[in-house]
Scaffold this active site. Structure first.
Site, PDB file in Angstrom:
ATOM      1  N   GLU A  88      52.655  82.052  44.008  1.00 53.17           N
ATOM      2  CA  GLU A  88      53.324  81.782  42.539  1.00 53.17           C
ATOM      3  C   GLU A  88      53.767  80.431  42.480  1.00 53.17           C
ATOM      4  O   GLU A  88      53.787  79.990  41.341  1.00 53.17           O
ATOM      5  CB  GLU A  88      54.360  82.958  42.222  1.00 53.17           C
ATOM      6  N   TRP A 107      51.470  78.088  41.887  1.00 47.50           N
ATOM      7  CA  TRP A 107      51.034  77.688  40.375  1.00 47.50           C
ATOM      8  C   TRP A 107      51.888  76.623  39.596  1.00 47.50           C
ATOM      9  O   TRP A 107      51.606  75.933  38.740  1.00 47.50           O
ATOM     10  CB  TRP A 107      51.372  79.157  39.369  1.00 47.50           C
ATOM     11  N   TRP A 123      43.874  79.849  12.881  1.00 43.66           N
ATOM     12  CA  TRP A 123      45.293  80.844  13.203  1.00 43.66           C
ATOM     13  C   TRP A 123      45.488  81.306  11.787  1.00 43.66           C
ATOM     14  O   TRP A 123      45.411  80.739  10.682  1.00 43.66           O
ATOM     15  CB  TRP A 123      46.178  79.903  13.784  1.00 43.66           C
ATOM     16  N   ASN A 149      57.642  88.094  33.812  1.00 44.47           N
ATOM     17  CA  ASN A 149      56.472  87.494  34.189  1.00 44.47           C
ATOM     18  C   ASN A 149      55.466  88.122  33.339  1.00 44.47           C
ATOM     19  O   ASN A 149      54.527  87.657  32.689  1.00 44.47           O
ATOM     20  CB  ASN A 149      55.900  86.836  35.628  1.00 44.47           C
ATOM     21  N   TRP A 151      49.121  79.526  19.514  1.00 47.37           N
ATOM     22  CA  TRP A 151      49.943  79.596  20.545  1.00 47.37           C
ATOM     23  C   TRP A 151      51.175  78.784  20.833  1.00 47.37           C
ATOM     24  O   TRP A 151      52.021  79.006  21.526  1.00 47.37           O
ATOM     25  CB  TRP A 151      48.971  79.393  21.988  1.00 47.37           C
ATOM     26  N   TRP A 193      51.021  79.576  28.276  1.00 45.15           N
ATOM     27  CA  TRP A 193      50.462  79.902  27.099  1.00 45.15           C
ATOM     28  C   TRP A 193      49.091  79.491  26.809  1.00 45.15           C
ATOM     29  O   TRP A 193      48.520  80.372  26.090  1.00 45.15           O
ATOM     30  CB  TRP A 193      51.467  79.116  25.989  1.00 45.15           C
TER      31      TRP A 193
END
Length: 474
Positions: free
Chosen positions: A274, A277, A305, A340, A358, A381
């Protein structure tokens, strides 16, 4: 002539294990006449734009200033346009060097360029500190950037990790310059901002970060792999906000986890991935400067959208009618943090159930999250929106009901943040609209009155989302 250096604090609010502090110490030891000054710059647009993210950071900054004072270190705080602030520093005191921990995101790079121009006679010394590896340290064989996490992580994992930097704080204290600058305006701006903050955050000391690490490394990390996705469990590290403000370093965390990593503990290994990342998304942001504003996948840069402000506000205000989504959003709005798993659930819902842009969600999280990291947030996102690097496929649409059943099986998390549903039977907690009128009355929860009806039908919206990504929507 005495040489004076500025130690420029940014997202590294701590007095231990700082790469820039360590380098400054080496610089001072080379010449007995050299001196230094501790400094922090506040951007006016940050302090003029109150939100939980800024509130938390500035309360940490004030706590850090007090910690410096306790150590007899004077932290000078200036506010204003960065170039002008650094130019004024040069006029108040002749400065030959600036030591700072580097931030590679586009906004920070532009800021640093302006600082250099404002203090053109000084040498600027940047150091890698916020991440294990800088963006150019983990590359493919052809020295290009990775786009997929798994091969990146395999290479990342093999790289040598720095040990914590040991700093002689007493030596630094003995070589500082006192009363170097005037900083009343900056200090007053900080204090006045914090006085007006809606939320007064607790545990904002450097020691709080170390205590949290100790608690995590001693026990919960062993269960991290199994419990990190369970919404009602305190199974995550809760170190992200401390990493964001720099109250703790990745090196210190790695050192604490090393015994378990050497034992091949799965929980510790999962947590390390993690942290990788963070490095990965930092690299993605450097290689794609428009990460926050533009889809990485060209095919999805013109999606239609909905731009439905009513639905966007329902999402923000926890009024979607889907309990797990609303509970997660309340957690964010009330605490400044979200689990998370909750971030994935709520992001997927906004993009693929409400079909909202987004970027709207990324910006909202950017204001509400106390651990907001521009690279990880935008990367996350774009992952959820299926538009980014190594993203979830567009046809994989999270069911909020299934996610709720899997990660909050008994509805404990939902009932904590949505007390209106506390008497709803367990079999209905994920879909309270399925209760009969009699059952709703018995649970003191009338759907459409006490708790909203679902704003959309997930099964319909799933098909619409897939069609939109395939370019088949009307």
């Amino acid at each position: 002539m005495t040489e004076t250096a500025v130690l420029w604090f940014r997202r590294d609010l701590r007095l231990i294990d700082s790469h820039a502090m360590y380098a400054l110490e080496q610089w001072l030891q080379e010449d007995d006449s050299r001196k230094w000054i501790a400094f922090f710059h506040i951007e006016e647009k940050r302090i003029e734009d109150p939100c939980p993210h800024h509130d938390y950071f500035f309360q940490n900054l004030e706590a850090f200033s007090n910690e410096c004072k306790e150590k007899n270190i004077r932290l000078y705080i200036k506010v204003g346009e960065i170039g002008q602030v650094f130019e004024s520093l040069g006029k108040e005191k002749e400065i030959s060097a600036v030591f700072f921990n580097e931030d590679e995101v586009p906004h920070a790079v532009k800021r640093d360029e302006k600082a250099r121009k404002g203090l053109s006679n000084a040498v600027f010394y940047p150091f890698k500190d916020a991440h294990f590896h800088a963006s150019d340290e983990v590359l493919k064989k052809d020295e290009s950037y990775y786009e997929v996490f798994t091969p990146y992580y395999r290479n990342w994992f093999k790289k040598q990790k720095d040990k914590p930097f040991q700093i002689d704080i007493d030596f630094l204290i003995s070589r500082q310059i006192n009363k170097a600058f005037t900083d009343k305006e900056g200090r007053d701006s900080l204090i006045n901002y914090n006085k007006k903050a809606e939320t007064k955050w607790e545990k904002v000391q450097e020691q709080d970060a170390l205590d949290r690490l100790d608690a995590f490394a001693d026990d919960p990390v062993e269960y991290y792999e199994k419990e990190r996705d369970i919404l009602a469990e305190d199974g995550t590290s809760r170190l992200s906000a401390y990493l964001k403000t720099g109250r703790i370093s990745v090196r210190t965390i790695y050192q604490a986890l090393l015994p378990k990593l050497e034992e091949d503990d799965k929980g510790a290994g999962t947590f390390l991935s993690e942290l990788a990342w963070r490095d990965f998304y930092n690299m993605i942001h450097v290689s794609h400067p428009d990460l926050k504003n533009k889809e990485l996948k060209e095919a999805y840069q013109s999606l239609n959208w909905e731009n439905n402000k009513s639905n966007l506000n329902k999402w923000k205000n926890a009024e979607t009618g889907y309990p797990v989504v609303d509970a997660c959003m309340i957690q964010l709005n009330e605490t400044g943090w979200m689990h998370n798993r909750g971030r994935m659930i709520t992001a997927s819902f906004l993009v693929k159930d409400f079909l909202e842009d987004w970027r709207e969600g990324e910006q909202y999280f950017g204001r509400r999250l106390i651990d907001y990291d521009p690279s990880s947030n935008a990367g996350g996102w774009q992952w959820a929106a299926s538009t980014g690097s190594d993203a979830v496929p567009y046809f994989r649409v999270f069911s909020p009901i299934r996610q709720s059943q899997r990660f909050d099986e008994k509805g404990e998390f939902i009932k904590k943040y949505l007390p209106v549903l506390k008497d709803v039977p367990e079999r209905f907690i994920h879909e309270p609209w399925k209760m009969s009128e009699e059952e709703q009355e018995k649970a003191s929860c009338i759907i459409g009155k006490d708790y909203p009806e679902p704003a959309v039908d997930h099964s319909i919206q799933r098909k619409r989302a897939i069609a939109m990504f395939k370019g088949e929507d009307e």
